[in-house]
Design a protein around this motif. Structure first.
Motif, PDB file in Angstrom:
ATOM      1  N   ALA A  91      37.689 -17.625  31.569  1.00  0.00           N
ATOM      2  CA  ALA A  91      36.690 -16.715  32.136  1.00  0.00           C
ATOM      3  C   ALA A  91      37.320 -15.396  32.555  1.00  0.00           C
ATOM      4  O   ALA A  91      36.776 -14.317  32.315  1.00  0.00           O
ATOM      5  N   GLN A  92      38.487 -15.457  33.204  1.00  0.00           N
ATOM      6  CA  GLN A  92      39.160 -14.239  33.618  1.00  0.00           C
ATOM      7  C   GLN A  92      39.590 -13.394  32.427  1.00  0.00           C
ATOM      8  O   GLN A  92      39.467 -12.164  32.452  1.00  0.00           O
ATOM      9  N   ALA A  93      40.069 -14.048  31.372  1.00  0.00           N
ATOM     10  CA  ALA A  93      40.450 -13.318  30.166  1.00  0.00           C
ATOM     11  C   ALA A  93      39.240 -12.646  29.518  1.00  0.00           C
ATOM     12  O   ALA A  93      39.368 -11.597  28.868  1.00  0.00           O
ATOM     13  N   ALA A  94      38.066 -13.250  29.712  1.00  0.00           N
ATOM     14  CA  ALA A  94      36.835 -12.685  29.164  1.00  0.00           C
ATOM     15  C   ALA A  94      36.232 -11.608  30.068  1.00  0.00           C
ATOM     16  O   ALA A  94      35.216 -11.001  29.715  1.00  0.00           O
ATOM     17  N   GLY A  95      36.851 -11.402  31.234  1.00  0.00           N
ATOM     18  CA  GLY A  95      36.331 -10.405  32.169  1.00  0.00           C
ATOM     19  C   GLY A  95      35.227 -10.905  33.063  1.00  0.00           C
ATOM     20  O   GLY A  95      34.492 -10.105  33.647  1.00  0.00           O
TER      21      GLY A  95
END
Length: 249
Positions: A239-243
């Motif tokens: 999720a963090q990598a996806a923003g």
């Protein structure tokens, strides 16, 4: 009788709604058609009073999702019964509970196609859209159905920033598909839980981060091979990598 040809039809699809409509009508794989329909007729005793979906199961979630979660195929008495990916079985219960805890789902349980569950910035799909016997699609079935997955990810391309592969089957299926738009290392990365690979875009667009995660099958969750904290950690990283914002790490 002529059967649908995903390899011919999928490239011309221009919207997610059109894609889902074609997927649900697909009859390209005779073995899978026979199996999903047999399961829908010979219902499990616990669901004897229910009408099974008994058709291919389309993807589920946001049309402009920056995160895609890719599984294996619908379960015979889960998605094949309810018509929604990872819905109606313990694997889905395990997945959606973790997604809810990290802020990717509006509720911790997915019960039916017409419940009020929403996915947040996420789309769930699979390389194979029909329930396969013994949960084992053949290579030909995988490749035939892979045309739908290829087009689904192409339609997500403007927003897609991360993909989470649930299990080695999804991991191996994904990279040949992703290679059209992103640079895949040679040799291809090996699957592993928590593996993270960044793929540079071929067209100068956004890079894509691919994560590996053990599948949420009962074989893994009952034995402790995959625990809720392990799943939450990978989901939060994806999720963090996806923003996307998360509510827990």
């Amino acid at each position: 009788m002529s059967r649908m040809d995903p390899g011919r039809l999928a490239p011309g699809v221009t919207s997610r709604a059109e894609l889902d409509e074609l997927v649900v009508r697909c009859d390209a794989c005779p073995r899978l058609v026979a199996w999903r329909e047999q399961v829908a007729r010979d219902r499990r005793r616990a669901y004897a009073d229910q009408t099974y979906w008994g058709r291919p199961v389309p993807g589920f979630g946001a049309d402009d999702a920056p995160l895609a979660i890719v599984g294996l195929a619908p379960a015979a008495h889960g998605g094949n019964r309810t018509g929604r990916m990872f819905t109606g079985d313990r694997a889905g219960d395990f997945l959606y509970a973790a997604m809810y805890e990290v802020g990717l789902a509006s509720a911790p349980v997915s019960t039916a196609r017409d419940d009020d569950l929403r996915l947040i910035g996420t789309r769930i799909t699979a390389p194979v859209h029909c329930a396969p016997p013994d949960n084992k699609p053949t290579p030909a079935e995988r490749d035939r159905c892979g045309s739908w997955l290829r087009r689904e990810l192409e339609l997500l391309r403007p927003s897609l920033r991360a993909v989470l592969a649930l299990g080695g089957f999804a991991w191996r299926t994904l990279f040949p598909i992703l290679a059209a738009d992103w640079k895949v290392p040679v040799p291809r990365p090996k699957f592993g839980h928590g593996v993270r690979i960044v793929l540079p875009a071929r067209d100068g667009g956004s890079d894509l981060t691919v994560f590996g995660c053990f599948h949420v099958s009962q074989q893994n969750t009952f034995t402790g091979t995959l625990t809720p904290p392990m799943l939450r950690t990978v989901l939060a990283s994806a999720a963090q990598a996806a923003g996307l914002a998360t509510t827990t790490g």
